[in-house]
Design an enzyme around this catalytic site. Structure first.
Site, PDB file in Angstrom:
ATOM      1  N   ARG A 118       0.804  -1.214   0.000  1.00 51.33           N
ATOM      2  CA  ARG A 118       0.000   0.000   0.000  1.00 51.33           C
ATOM      3  C   ARG A 118       0.835   1.260   0.000  1.00 51.33           C
ATOM      4  O   ARG A 118       1.988   1.258   0.391  1.00 51.33           O
ATOM      5  CB  ARG A 118      -0.870   0.040   1.258  1.00 51.33           C
ATOM      6  CG  ARG A 118      -1.975  -0.952   1.227  1.00 51.33           C
ATOM      7  CD  ARG A 118      -3.072  -0.569   2.155  1.00 51.33           C
ATOM      8  NE  ARG A 118      -3.508   0.809   1.874  1.00 51.33           N
ATOM      9  CZ  ARG A 118      -4.349   1.482   2.625  1.00 51.33           C
ATOM     10  NH1 ARG A 118      -4.822   0.964   3.718  1.00 51.33           N
ATOM     11  NH2 ARG A 118      -4.704   2.711   2.308  1.00 51.33           N
TER      12      ARG A 118
ATOM     13  N   ARG B 163       0.964   3.715 -16.607  1.00 46.88           N
ATOM     14  CA  ARG B 163       1.154   3.458 -18.039  1.00 46.88           C
ATOM     15  C   ARG B 163       2.404   4.148 -18.570  1.00 46.88           C
ATOM     16  O   ARG B 163       2.943   3.766 -19.597  1.00 46.88           O
ATOM     17  CB  ARG B 163      -0.061   3.933 -18.833  1.00 46.88           C
ATOM     18  CG  ARG B 163      -1.357   3.316 -18.398  1.00 46.88           C
ATOM     19  CD  ARG B 163      -1.526   1.909 -18.946  1.00 46.88           C
ATOM     20  NE  ARG B 163      -2.716   1.308 -18.363  1.00 46.88           N
ATOM     21  CZ  ARG B 163      -2.692   0.366 -17.437  1.00 46.88           C
ATOM     22  NH1 ARG B 163      -1.558  -0.098 -16.996  1.00 46.88           N
ATOM     23  NH2 ARG B 163      -3.807  -0.138 -16.964  1.00 46.88           N
TER      24      ARG B 163
ATOM     25  N   CYS C  94      -9.090   2.181 -11.257  1.00 47.51           N
ATOM     26  CA  CYS C  94      -9.302   3.354 -10.413  1.00 47.51           C
ATOM     27  C   CYS C  94     -10.706   3.306  -9.825  1.00 47.51           C
ATOM     28  O   CYS C  94     -11.637   2.811 -10.464  1.00 47.51           O
ATOM     29  CB  CYS C  94      -9.157   4.633 -11.225  1.00 47.51           C
ATOM     30  SG  CYS C  94      -7.511   4.901 -11.883  1.00 47.51           S
TER      31      CYS C  94
ATOM     32  N   GLU D 272     -12.898   6.520  -3.153  1.00 47.75           N
ATOM     33  CA  GLU D 272     -12.944   6.169  -1.736  1.00 47.75           C
ATOM     34  C   GLU D 272     -14.327   6.474  -1.157  1.00 47.75           C
ATOM     35  O   GLU D 272     -15.054   7.321  -1.686  1.00 47.75           O
ATOM     36  CB  GLU D 272     -11.918   6.991  -0.942  1.00 47.75           C
ATOM     37  CG  GLU D 272     -10.508   6.498  -1.033  1.00 47.75           C
ATOM     38  CD  GLU D 272     -10.259   5.227  -0.234  1.00 47.75           C
ATOM     39  OE1 GLU D 272     -10.893   4.993   0.808  1.00 47.75           O
ATOM     40  OE2 GLU D 272      -9.408   4.462  -0.674  1.00 47.75           O
TER      41      GLU D 272
ATOM     42  N   ARG E 237      -4.757   6.808  -3.071  1.00 49.69           N
ATOM     43  CA  ARG E 237      -4.244   5.601  -2.417  1.00 49.69           C
ATOM     44  C   ARG E 237      -3.977   4.545  -3.484  1.00 49.69           C
ATOM     45  O   ARG E 237      -4.691   4.467  -4.481  1.00 49.69           O
ATOM     46  CB  ARG E 237      -5.264   5.078  -1.404  1.00 49.69           C
ATOM     47  CG  ARG E 237      -5.455   5.968  -0.199  1.00 49.69           C
ATOM     48  CD  ARG E 237      -6.632   5.462   0.639  1.00 49.69           C
ATOM     49  NE  ARG E 237      -6.776   6.151   1.899  1.00 49.69           N
ATOM     50  CZ  ARG E 237      -7.485   7.273   2.074  1.00 49.69           C
ATOM     51  NH1 ARG E 237      -8.113   7.822   1.055  1.00 49.69           N
ATOM     52  NH2 ARG E 237      -7.565   7.835   3.269  1.00 49.69           N
TER      53      ARG E 237
ATOM     54  N   TYR F 181       3.856   6.199   2.492  1.00 47.87           N
ATOM     55  CA  TYR F 181       2.913   7.306   2.683  1.00 47.87           C
ATOM     56  C   TYR F 181       3.680   8.615   2.524  1.00 47.87           C
ATOM     57  O   TYR F 181       4.649   8.853   3.248  1.00 47.87           O
ATOM     58  CB  TYR F 181       2.237   7.204   4.050  1.00 47.87           C
ATOM     59  CG  TYR F 181       1.330   5.993   4.089  1.00 47.87           C
ATOM     60  CD1 TYR F 181      -0.008   6.094   3.762  1.00 47.87           C
ATOM     61  CD2 TYR F 181       1.848   4.735   4.391  1.00 47.87           C
ATOM     62  CE1 TYR F 181      -0.826   4.976   3.743  1.00 47.87           C
ATOM     63  CE2 TYR F 181       1.039   3.603   4.372  1.00 47.87           C
ATOM     64  CZ  TYR F 181      -0.295   3.735   4.055  1.00 47.87           C
ATOM     65  OH  TYR F 181      -1.096   2.628   4.016  1.00 47.87           O
TER      66      TYR F 181
ATOM     67  N   ARG G 268      -0.811   6.776   8.363  1.00 45.83           N
ATOM     68  CA  ARG G 268      -0.092   5.662   9.008  1.00 45.83           C
ATOM     69  C   ARG G 268       1.224   6.129   9.581  1.00 45.83           C
ATOM     70  O   ARG G 268       2.300   5.737   9.121  1.00 45.83           O
ATOM     71  CB  ARG G 268       0.134   4.530   7.995  1.00 45.83           C
ATOM     72  CG  ARG G 268      -1.088   3.782   7.523  1.00 45.83           C
ATOM     73  CD  ARG G 268      -1.833   3.063   8.660  1.00 45.83           C
ATOM     74  NE  ARG G 268      -1.039   2.130   9.418  1.00 45.83           N
ATOM     75  CZ  ARG G 268      -0.948   0.813   9.174  1.00 45.83           C
ATOM     76  NH1 ARG G 268      -1.624   0.292   8.183  1.00 45.83           N
ATOM     77  NH2 ARG G 268      -0.207   0.043   9.944  1.00 45.83           N
TER      78      ARG G 268
END
Length: 120
Positions: free
Chosen positions: A6, A62, A74, A77, A89, A107, A115
């Protein structure tokens, strides 16, 4: 085994150039920190908050050599009140023998608040 890797980053403005540039910065950092080969990636999910609408962040992958055949999706959220705005994200689904604790989640920018326990 497939592991999730992530990361997240924020943008200052909702414009395509900034969305693509920020996503590419994030993706390249995740790729570099985890030694990810595109041939080992099953797929990549990219989500954006509801205020990021000016372009597709998948375009960034790409533009990275060797990544044109990796499936990328895509999505938006969940718009939770009070959540971080202008956030992108990313989740790489990687075939790897790495242990969970050896995965480096990344992050950047304003997304560091998501986080703080994972910051270097």
């Amino acid at each position: 085994m497939i592991r999730g890797v992530r990361g997240a980053i924020t943008v200052l403005e909702n414009n395509e150039g900034e969305i693509v540039a920020a996503t590419q910065k994030l993706a390249q950092e995740v790729i570099r920190e985890n030694g990810i080969d595109p041939k080992s990636v099953a797929s990549v999910f990219i989500s954006v908050t509801e205020d990021v609408t000016a372009g597709f962040p998948a375009k960034a992958l790409r533009q990275i050599d060797g990544w044109s055949l990796v499936p990328v999706m895509c999505m938006q959220e969940i718009p939770v009140p009070g959540s971080l705005s202008k956030c992108i994200r990313i989740m790489f689904h990687v075939n790897t023998d790495a242990r969970q604790e050896d995965i480096k989640h990344i992050y950047l920018e304003g997304a560091k608040v998501l986080r703080p326990d994972l910051l270097k």
